[in-house]
Design a protein around this motif. Sequence first.
Motif, PDB file in Angstrom:
ATOM      1  N   THR A 164       0.850  -1.235   0.159  1.00  0.00           N
ATOM      2  CA  THR A 164      -0.021  -0.011  -0.100  1.00  0.00           C
ATOM      3  C   THR A 164       0.918   1.134  -0.200  1.00  0.00           C
ATOM      4  OG1 THR A 164      -0.248   0.081   2.276  1.00  0.00           O
ATOM      5  CG2 THR A 164      -1.731  -1.123   1.371  1.00  0.00           C
ATOM      6  N   ARG A 165       0.247   2.349  -0.456  1.00  0.00           N
ATOM      7  CA  ARG A 165       0.964   3.611  -0.440  1.00  0.00           C
ATOM      8  C   ARG A 165       1.495   3.944   1.137  1.00  0.00           C
ATOM      9  NH1 ARG A 165      -2.055   8.365  -3.142  1.00  0.00           N
ATOM     10  NH2 ARG A 165      -0.409   9.462  -2.074  1.00  0.00           N
ATOM     11  N   GLY A 166       0.593   3.596   2.150  1.00  0.00           N
ATOM     12  CA  GLY A 166       1.104   3.720   3.591  1.00  0.00           C
ATOM     13  C   GLY A 166       2.340   2.943   3.870  1.00  0.00           C
ATOM     14  N   THR A 167       2.349   1.953   3.481  1.00  0.00           N
ATOM     15  CA  THR A 167       3.662   1.146   3.758  1.00  0.00           C
ATOM     16  C   THR A 167       4.732   1.659   3.138  1.00  0.00           C
ATOM     17  OG1 THR A 167       2.409  -0.802   3.910  1.00  0.00           O
ATOM     18  CG2 THR A 167       4.540  -1.148   3.261  1.00  0.00           C
ATOM     19  N   VAL A 168       4.582   2.245   1.742  1.00  0.00           N
ATOM     20  CA  VAL A 168       5.699   2.796   1.153  1.00  0.00           C
ATOM     21  C   VAL A 168       6.323   4.178   2.041  1.00  0.00           C
ATOM     22  CG1 VAL A 168       6.539   4.232  -0.801  1.00  0.00           C
ATOM     23  CG2 VAL A 168       4.998   2.210  -1.167  1.00  0.00           C
ATOM     24  N   VAL A 169       5.330   4.919   2.353  1.00  0.00           N
ATOM     25  CA  VAL A 169       5.516   6.046   3.256  1.00  0.00           C
ATOM     26  C   VAL A 169       6.422   5.582   4.493  1.00  0.00           C
ATOM     27  CG1 VAL A 169       4.361   7.952   4.730  1.00  0.00           C
ATOM     28  CG2 VAL A 169       3.525   7.309   2.590  1.00  0.00           C
ATOM     29  N   ASN A 170       5.712   4.592   5.107  1.00  0.00           N
ATOM     30  CA  ASN A 170       6.551   3.933   6.297  1.00  0.00           C
ATOM     31  C   ASN A 170       8.031   3.588   5.846  1.00  0.00           C
ATOM     32  OD1 ASN A 170       4.252   4.451   8.013  1.00  0.00           O
ATOM     33  ND2 ASN A 170       3.832   2.409   7.925  1.00  0.00           N
ATOM     34  N   TYR A 171       8.015   2.824   4.787  1.00  0.00           N
ATOM     35  CA  TYR A 171       9.456   2.498   4.277  1.00  0.00           C
ATOM     36  C   TYR A 171      10.386   3.860   4.083  1.00  0.00           C
ATOM     37  CZ  TYR A 171       8.035  -2.154   3.066  1.00  0.00           C
ATOM     38  OH  TYR A 171       7.568  -3.616   3.194  1.00  0.00           O
ATOM     39  N   LEU A 172       9.774   4.724   3.525  1.00  0.00           N
ATOM     40  CA  LEU A 172      10.421   5.935   3.273  1.00  0.00           C
ATOM     41  C   LEU A 172      10.928   6.652   4.405  1.00  0.00           C
ATOM     42  CD1 LEU A 172       8.821   7.036  -0.076  1.00  0.00           C
ATOM     43  CD2 LEU A 172      11.086   6.028   0.249  1.00  0.00           C
TER      44      LEU A 172
END
Length: 84
Positions: free
Chosen positions: A63-71
């Motif tokens: 999900t986009r939220g997971t990408v935000v967390n990764y970044l």
Amino acid sequence: MSWTTELPSFWKPSLSRLFAAEASPASPRAARRMSPQEKAQRAREMRAQGASYGEIAKALGVTRGTVVNYLKGYPYSLRSSGSG
């Protein structure tokens, strides 16, 4: 039937970079076999190349939220059952 070499109107330069990236998985299914640490590293690489959060999420199968967390560098762990 004649094929055109023009790109569709929705195509963005970032999509070209995304599809040209060397380490991009062959499919979202292949991306699911990556560890969370590998996905986070790939997300950082793709973002540095100018990919949007949505493009990264789609390529990695998250999900986009997971990408935000990764970044943002939030720690990731395997989900555990129970609270303690």
